[in-house]
Design an enzyme around this catalytic site. Structure first.
Site, short mmCIF file in Angstrom:
data_model
loop_
_atom_site.label_atom_id
_atom_site.label_comp_id
_atom_site.label_asym_id
_atom_site.label_seq_id
_atom_site.Cartn_x
_atom_site.Cartn_y
_atom_site.Cartn_z
N HIS A 34 124.28 58.23 -60.30
CA HIS A 34 125.46 58.76 -60.99
C HIS A 34 125.91 57.74 -62.02
CE1 HIS A 34 127.51 55.95 -58.40
NE2 HIS A 34 127.05 56.56 -57.33
N HIS A 37 125.81 54.00 -61.23
CA HIS A 37 124.49 53.34 -61.34
C HIS A 37 124.15 53.10 -62.81
CE1 HIS A 37 123.90 55.57 -57.40
NE2 HIS A 37 123.60 54.33 -57.06
N GLN A 61 119.43 50.52 -42.89
CA GLN A 61 120.87 50.32 -43.06
C GLN A 61 121.71 51.50 -42.58
OE1 GLN A 61 120.37 49.87 -47.49
NE2 GLN A 61 122.35 50.89 -47.56
N GLY A 147 127.51 47.24 -57.71
CA GLY A 147 128.81 47.82 -58.06
C GLY A 147 129.91 47.30 -57.15
N SER A 185 130.26 58.19 -56.14
CA SER A 185 129.45 57.89 -54.97
C SER A 185 128.40 58.98 -54.81
CB SER A 185 130.33 57.86 -53.71
OG SER A 185 129.54 57.96 -52.55
N SER A 186 127.22 58.58 -54.36
CA SER A 186 126.17 59.59 -54.12
C SER A 186 126.60 60.54 -53.00
CB SER A 186 124.87 58.90 -53.73
OG SER A 186 124.51 57.98 -54.73
O1 PAF Z 1 124.18 50.14 -52.45
C1 PAF Z 1 123.09 50.69 -52.18
O2 PAF Z 1 122.72 51.72 -52.74
C2 PAF Z 1 122.21 50.10 -51.11
O3 PAF Z 1 122.95 49.54 -50.09
C3 PAF Z 1 121.18 49.08 -51.65
C4 PAF Z 1 121.86 47.87 -52.25
C5 PAF Z 1 120.31 49.75 -52.70
C6 PAF Z 1 120.27 48.60 -50.52
O4 PAF Z 1 119.57 49.65 -49.96
#
Ligand code: PAF
Length: 284
Positions: A34, A37, A61, A147, A185-186
């Site tokens: 978006h 980014h 994550q 960000g 945000s995605s």
């Molecule tokens: O912020 C994100 O999109 C993710 O946490 C990242 C930094 C790409 C790591 O997977």
């Protein structure tokens, strides 16, 4: 623009850029790109000669009950956007490239990752640090861009880069917002129209708190109480946390005398959204 899936191919492209004396900028992402980014890409384009973007939805994550499976994956439209921005390289690896069967090494930052999102998402920052360390080793960027919406993440990655002697400079770029204030945000795509309206409460609560501090309020508890009341006036909102912390250490503050981070995580319906603002206490 090249799209590569293999680590060895990515390394080869970076080697070519380096041999040509280029400064390498890097934006790690999970895709579903978006304007937030794109602002990172634009910052990189200004400061670097070669810009690489990674797109990888990092399983390490996400917690077991989180949205890994449904996280938006829209590679074709991401590719188009990045093509338009004249990015030089997209690194788009598979999970088996990044986490082969025998994978057993993780990177953990032990201090800044404890509070805020660290409390409600155990293991999240370990997954983030691990993938970012791997990506830094593959891309070896001169500058990497993150960000401020993920303020805690950016601070942890800065710390990790310093602690582990990565030569990469970590830059934190401003939050990009929709015209009505909602932080990009995605995950915003998960919101239905009623939730999308209610989601404005995050940015509005932060504005309220910022105003109080600018007017001289120093009592963090009072500000947080006010924010709670304001946020919970929305039917679809459920608070994960609302915190006022020191902007450097991320430790809670009671009396606001310094630069603080006001950070919150709020569920709007089933969607967990985060937002924050950095505020300097009013000087007397
Ligand atoms: O912020 C994100 O999109 C993710 O946490 C990242 C930094 C790409 C790591 O997977």
């Amino acid at each position: 623009m090249k799209v590569v899936k293999d680590i060895s191919e990515a390394r080869a492209e970076i080697k070519k850029a380096r041999t040509a004396g280029k400064i390498v900028g890097f934006i790690p992402t999970m895709g579903a790109l978006h304007a937030g980014h794109i602002s990172l890409v634009e910052a990189a384009k200004k400061q670097c000669d070669f810009v690489a973007v990674s797109i990888f939805v990092n399983p390490a994550q996400f917690g077991p009950d989180e949205d890994f499976k449904k996280y938006p994956r829209v590679f074709k439209s991401d590719e188009k956007l990045l093509q338009k921005e004249k990015v030089d390289l997209i690194f788009y690896p598979s999970a088996s490239q990044m986490y082969p069967d025998n994978f057993s090494t993780y990177v953990e930052e032990a201090l800044l990752s404890k509070p805020l999102c660290g409390l409600s998402r155990p293991g999240h920052f370990r997954g983030v640090c691990t993938i970012v360390a791997k990506l830094f080793n593959i891309i070896t960027p001169d500058i990497a861009y993150f960000g401020q919406k993920d303020y805690q993440q950016a601070m942890i990655i800065k710390r990790m880069a310093e602690d582990l002697n990565f030569s990469t400079i970590v830059k934190i770029c401003p939050i990009v917002r929709e015209s009505d204030g909602l932080a990009m945000s995605s995950r915003n795509v998960y919101l239905n129209p009623a939730e999308r309206k209610d989601a404005l409460v995050l940015a509005e609560a932060l504005k309220l708190a910022e105003k109080s501090i600018k007017e001289g309020q120093t009592d963090a508890v009072k500000i947080i109480e006010e924010m709670y009341g304001f946020i919970l006036s929305k039917k679809t909102a459920r608070i994960d946390y609302v915190e006022i912390v020191d902007a450097k250490t991320l430790q809670e503050v009671e009396e606001i005398k310094q630069k603080v981070l006001i950070a919150l995580a709020v569920y709007i319906g089933k969607t967990r959204l985060i937002d924050n603002v950095v505020v300097h206490a009013k000087s007397n």
